[in-house]
Design a protein around this motif. Structure first.
Motif, PDB file in Angstrom:
ATOM      1  N   TYR A 154       1.205  -7.128  17.696  1.00 19.15           N
ATOM      2  CA  TYR A 154       1.698  -8.100  16.716  1.00 19.15           C
ATOM      3  C   TYR A 154       2.188  -7.450  15.423  1.00 19.15           C
ATOM      4  N   LEU A 155       2.346  -6.139  15.429  1.00 20.90           N
ATOM      5  CA  LEU A 155       2.864  -5.464  14.248  1.00 20.90           C
ATOM      6  C   LEU A 155       4.324  -5.852  14.006  1.00 20.90           C
ATOM      7  N   PRO A 156       4.774  -5.911  12.734  1.00 20.51           N
ATOM      8  CA  PRO A 156       4.016  -5.604  11.529  1.00 20.51           C
ATOM      9  C   PRO A 156       3.149  -6.781  11.084  1.00 20.51           C
ATOM     10  N   LEU A 157       1.991  -6.450  10.557  1.00 17.68           N
ATOM     11  CA  LEU A 157       1.070  -7.432   9.991  1.00 17.68           C
ATOM     12  C   LEU A 157       1.106  -7.322   8.467  1.00 17.68           C
ATOM     13  N   LEU A 158       0.077  -7.813   7.801  1.00 16.58           N
ATOM     14  CA  LEU A 158       0.033  -7.686   6.347  1.00 16.58           C
ATOM     15  C   LEU A 158       0.088  -6.215   5.947  1.00 16.58           C
ATOM     16  N   PRO A 159       0.891  -5.875   4.952  1.00 16.32           N
ATOM     17  CA  PRO A 159       0.877  -4.499   4.446  1.00 16.32           C
ATOM     18  C   PRO A 159      -0.343  -4.270   3.556  1.00 16.32           C
ATOM     19  N   ASP A 160      -0.547  -3.023   3.184  1.00 17.63           N
ATOM     20  CA  ASP A 160      -1.573  -2.663   2.193  1.00 17.63           C
ATOM     21  C   ASP A 160      -2.983  -3.022   2.637  1.00 17.63           C
ATOM     22  N   VAL A 161      -3.291  -2.763   3.894  1.00 20.60           N
ATOM     23  CA  VAL A 161      -4.671  -2.892   4.392  1.00 20.60           C
ATOM     24  C   VAL A 161      -5.148  -1.501   4.785  1.00 20.60           C
ATOM     25  N   GLU A 162      -6.273  -1.093   4.247  1.00 13.12           N
ATOM     26  CA  GLU A 162      -6.845   0.225   4.533  1.00 13.12           C
ATOM     27  C   GLU A 162      -8.165   0.046   5.272  1.00 13.12           C
ATOM     28  N   PHE A 163      -8.338   0.801   6.355  1.00 17.20           N
ATOM     29  CA  PHE A 163      -9.557   0.707   7.152  1.00 17.20           C
ATOM     30  C   PHE A 163     -10.457   1.908   6.884  1.00 17.20           C
ATOM     31  N   LEU A 164     -11.711   1.620   6.558  1.00 20.10           N
ATOM     32  CA  LEU A 164     -12.714   2.650   6.323  1.00 20.10           C
ATOM     33  C   LEU A 164     -13.740   2.625   7.443  1.00 20.10           C
ATOM     34  N   GLU A 165     -14.558   3.682   7.515  1.00 16.38           N
ATOM     35  CA  GLU A 165     -15.644   3.724   8.489  1.00 16.38           C
ATOM     36  C   GLU A 165     -16.801   2.860   8.000  1.00 16.38           C
ATOM     37  N   PHE A 166     -17.271   1.995   8.868  1.00 12.29           N
ATOM     38  CA  PHE A 166     -18.428   1.146   8.565  1.00 12.29           C
ATOM     39  C   PHE A 166     -19.661   2.014   8.357  1.00 12.29           C
ATOM     40  N   ASN A 167     -20.415   1.719   7.342  1.00 11.71           N
ATOM     41  CA  ASN A 167     -21.663   2.430   6.991  1.00 11.71           C
ATOM     42  C   ASN A 167     -21.432   3.852   6.497  1.00 11.71           C
ATOM     43  N   SER A 168     -20.201   4.182   6.084  1.00 12.37           N
ATOM     44  CA  SER A 168     -19.914   5.531   5.582  1.00 12.37           C
ATOM     45  C   SER A 168     -19.737   5.496   4.062  1.00 12.37           C
ATOM     46  N   PRO A 169     -20.694   6.026   3.296  1.00  6.93           N
ATOM     47  CA  PRO A 169     -20.577   5.975   1.832  1.00  6.93           C
ATOM     48  C   PRO A 169     -19.505   6.904   1.281  1.00  6.93           C
ATOM     49  N   GLU A 170     -19.100   7.904   2.054  1.00  7.38           N
ATOM     50  CA  GLU A 170     -18.151   8.883   1.539  1.00  7.38           C
ATOM     51  C   GLU A 170     -16.786   8.280   1.234  1.00  7.38           C
ATOM     52  N   MET A 171     -16.458   7.155   1.848  1.00  6.35           N
ATOM     53  CA  MET A 171     -15.101   6.620   1.743  1.00  6.35           C
ATOM     54  C   MET A 171     -14.972   5.514   0.700  1.00  6.35           C
ATOM     55  N   LEU A 172     -16.041   5.190  -0.019  1.00  3.22           N
ATOM     56  CA  LEU A 172     -16.004   4.027  -0.886  1.00  3.22           C
ATOM     57  C   LEU A 172     -15.094   4.207  -2.097  1.00  3.22           C
ATOM     58  N   GLU A 173     -14.720   5.437  -2.418  1.00  2.00           N
ATOM     59  CA  GLU A 173     -13.793   5.633  -3.521  1.00  2.00           C
ATOM     60  C   GLU A 173     -12.408   5.065  -3.222  1.00  2.00           C
ATOM     61  N   SER A 174     -12.145   4.764  -1.955  1.00  4.56           N
ATOM     62  CA  SER A 174     -10.879   4.111  -1.598  1.00  4.56           C
ATOM     63  C   SER A 174     -10.801   2.692  -2.158  1.00  4.56           C
ATOM     64  N   ILE A 175     -11.939   2.121  -2.492  1.00  7.82           N
ATOM     65  CA  ILE A 175     -11.969   0.820  -3.166  1.00  7.82           C
ATOM     66  C   ILE A 175     -11.701   1.087  -4.645  1.00  7.82           C
ATOM     67  N   ASP A 176     -10.550   0.647  -5.151  1.00  9.15           N
ATOM     68  CA  ASP A 176     -10.176   1.003  -6.516  1.00  9.15           C
ATOM     69  C   ASP A 176      -9.582  -0.196  -7.242  1.00  9.15           C
ATOM     70  N   ASN A 177      -8.968   0.062  -8.400  1.00  4.73           N
ATOM     71  CA  ASN A 177      -8.478  -1.035  -9.231  1.00  4.73           C
ATOM     72  C   ASN A 177      -7.194  -1.663  -8.710  1.00  4.73           C
ATOM     73  N   LYS A 178      -6.743  -1.261  -7.523  1.00  2.00           N
ATOM     74  CA  LYS A 178      -5.650  -1.937  -6.843  1.00  2.00           C
ATOM     75  C   LYS A 178      -6.151  -2.871  -5.734  1.00  2.00           C
ATOM     76  N   THR A 179      -7.451  -2.839  -5.468  1.00  4.84           N
ATOM     77  CA  THR A 179      -8.030  -3.586  -4.348  1.00  4.84           C
ATOM     78  C   THR A 179      -8.291  -5.033  -4.743  1.00  4.84           C
ATOM     79  N   ALA A 180      -7.687  -5.960  -3.996  1.00  3.39           N
ATOM     80  CA  ALA A 180      -7.970  -7.379  -4.208  1.00  3.39           C
ATOM     81  C   ALA A 180      -9.347  -7.732  -3.670  1.00  3.39           C
ATOM     82  N   ALA A 181      -9.658  -7.255  -2.460  1.00  3.40           N
ATOM     83  CA  ALA A 181     -10.944  -7.606  -1.851  1.00  3.40           C
ATOM     84  C   ALA A 181     -11.311  -6.615  -0.762  1.00  3.40           C
ATOM     85  N   VAL A 182     -12.595  -6.528  -0.536  1.00  2.30           N
ATOM     86  CA  VAL A 182     -13.181  -5.835   0.598  1.00  2.30           C
ATOM     87  C   VAL A 182     -13.753  -6.909   1.513  1.00  2.30           C
ATOM     88  N   ILE A 183     -13.385  -6.881   2.784  1.00  2.00           N
ATOM     89  CA  ILE A 183     -13.886  -7.861   3.735  1.00  2.00           C
ATOM     90  C   ILE A 183     -14.688  -7.156   4.813  1.00  2.00           C
TER      91      ILE A 183
END
Length: 394
Positions: A154-183
């Motif tokens: 079904y691509l293309p879908l919504l742009p600007d979605v970033e996928f991180l590893e669940f339960n991985s604290p190392e990647m949380l810096e990807s959540i920044d002042n451009k992020t509307a929400a984490v789901i």
């Protein structure tokens, strides 16, 4: 043409091999087919029928509302007692900042609304989601679902979605002042019944608060005592900005909702007014059923019951074929060693009158999600039958 012929000739199919039960009626933990066979619904219609099928309180509430009115106006214009009564009851069970409800028809609609609300409130459009997460099959919800096999067609879908590893604290810096929400799901359901780590989930909450991103909890499967507390976030001491609900919400009637603060919901009233609407969301019959369902859940000790079911399943299903049983409460996954044998176990259980199933993202994980009203004698019988079937294949 009978119902079975019509099903295969005129109902759009979602796989080449549907389960194909010809349902006659359902009651409590059981589904009965037209040929008179009884099945134990050990997955609760995929976490919907937590009070069993056709709970008397739900049936009574539906019948009473049918005698008053059905649909009268699109969402949010007329004051309807079933909506108001249920919204008050639901929000009384939640932290004070989750004080306002938007009713929809399904889980994916709840997630769609939460994504839109996040963009409207923050003025941002970047989302963070997690690999193997599942949030529904409409375009927005699919955009934040972390499984390429379902996304790619079904691509293309919504742009600007970033996928991180669940339960991985190392990647949380990807959540920044451009992020509307984490789901995220506090316990990933279709991803394989994977609970969030407590400290990791608290770190996600802190990071969202730090950068001004909203935190959305998809509790569509985990809600309404399925995991041993009314909502799974209560295990963690972490409160989301938006809470998405559905499945067990209305005792078998179609319904969903997203819950947030009055401040965040201001965005749906302005620039322009009516910028998120629904025709059938908050249908009075579904709201009456939902109010009866939650009232019944609050009267009984269903958190204890869910934890008891977990203990019984984990202590009884002790077999060398089982690699792991994970999850919480009555939302469990039984991991077996090999896909073909897993298929055989599920099919043999089906032949013995026990409905099991896989999760979408795993062909070796068997979903175990019995109704919370299931009595010990039936639970024991069901588990011993599963053990006998495991013995056949190992």
């Amino acid at each position: 043409m009978d119902a079975e012929q019509s099903f295969y000739q005129h109902i759009a199919q979602t796989s080449d091999h549907p389960m194909g039960l010809v349902v006659d009626k359902a009651e409590g933990p059981f589904i009965f087919t037209r040929d008179g066979k009884r099945y134990v619904d050990f997955i609760s219609g995929i976490a919907v029928s937590s009070l069993g099928h056709r709970h008397p309180s739900v049936i009574e509430a539906v019948q009473q509302q049918l005698n008053k009115h059905l649909h009268v106006m699109v969402y949010g214009e007329f004051i309807q007692e079933p909506q108001s009564k249920y919204a008050e009851l639901l929000t009384r069970q939640l932290p004070p900042q989750l004080d306002r409800v938007y009713f929809v028809n399904s889980g994916t609609e709840a997630n769609e609304g939460a994504l839109k609300l996040s963009k409207k409130h923050t003025g941002r459009h970047h989302f963070v989601a997690f690999r193997h997460g599942y949030h529904g099959d409409t375009h927005g919800s699919l955009s934040v679902t972390g499984r390429d096999v379902y996304r790619d067609p079904y691509l293309p879908l919504l742009p600007d979605v970033e996928f991180l590893e669940f339960n991985s604290p190392e990647m949380l810096e990807s959540i920044d002042n451009k992020t509307a929400a984490v789901i995220l799901e506090p316990i990933q359901g279709e991803g394989g019944i994977i609970p969030a780590d407590r400290e990791w989930l608290r770190a996600v909450r802190e990071r969202c608060s730090e950068v001004g991103a909203l935190l959305i909890f998809d509790e569509i499967q985990t809600g309404f005592y399925r995991t041993g507390t009314l909502f799974a976030f209560q295990h963690y001491g972490v409160v989301p900005d938006i809470l998405c609900l559905a499945k067990a919400m209305a005792g078998g009637m179609p319904m969903g909702a997203f819950v947030s603060s009055s401040k965040i919901f201001e965005g749906f009233k302005q620039d322009p007014p009516l910028n998120h609407v629904t025709t059938f969301g908050g249908h009075p019959v579904s709201c009456a059923a939902a109010c009866a369902t939650l009232s019944e859940l609050l009267k009984g000790d269903f958190g204890t019951k869910a934890r008891h079911i977990e203990q019984k399943i984990k202590s009884t299903l002790d077999h060398p074929a089982i690699r792991e049983i994970r999850g919480r409460g009555a939302m469990l996954g039984m991991e077996l060693e090999e896909a073909e044998r897993t298929r055989q176990v599920v099919e043999d259980c089906f032949a013995e009158g026990i409905i099991l199933g896989w999760t979408l993202h795993s062909n070796t994980l068997v979903r175990l999600a019995p109704p919370l009203i299931m009595e010990d004698a039936l639970l024991d019988d069901t588990l011993h039958t599963i053990m006998d079937i495991l013995d056949r294949h190992w």
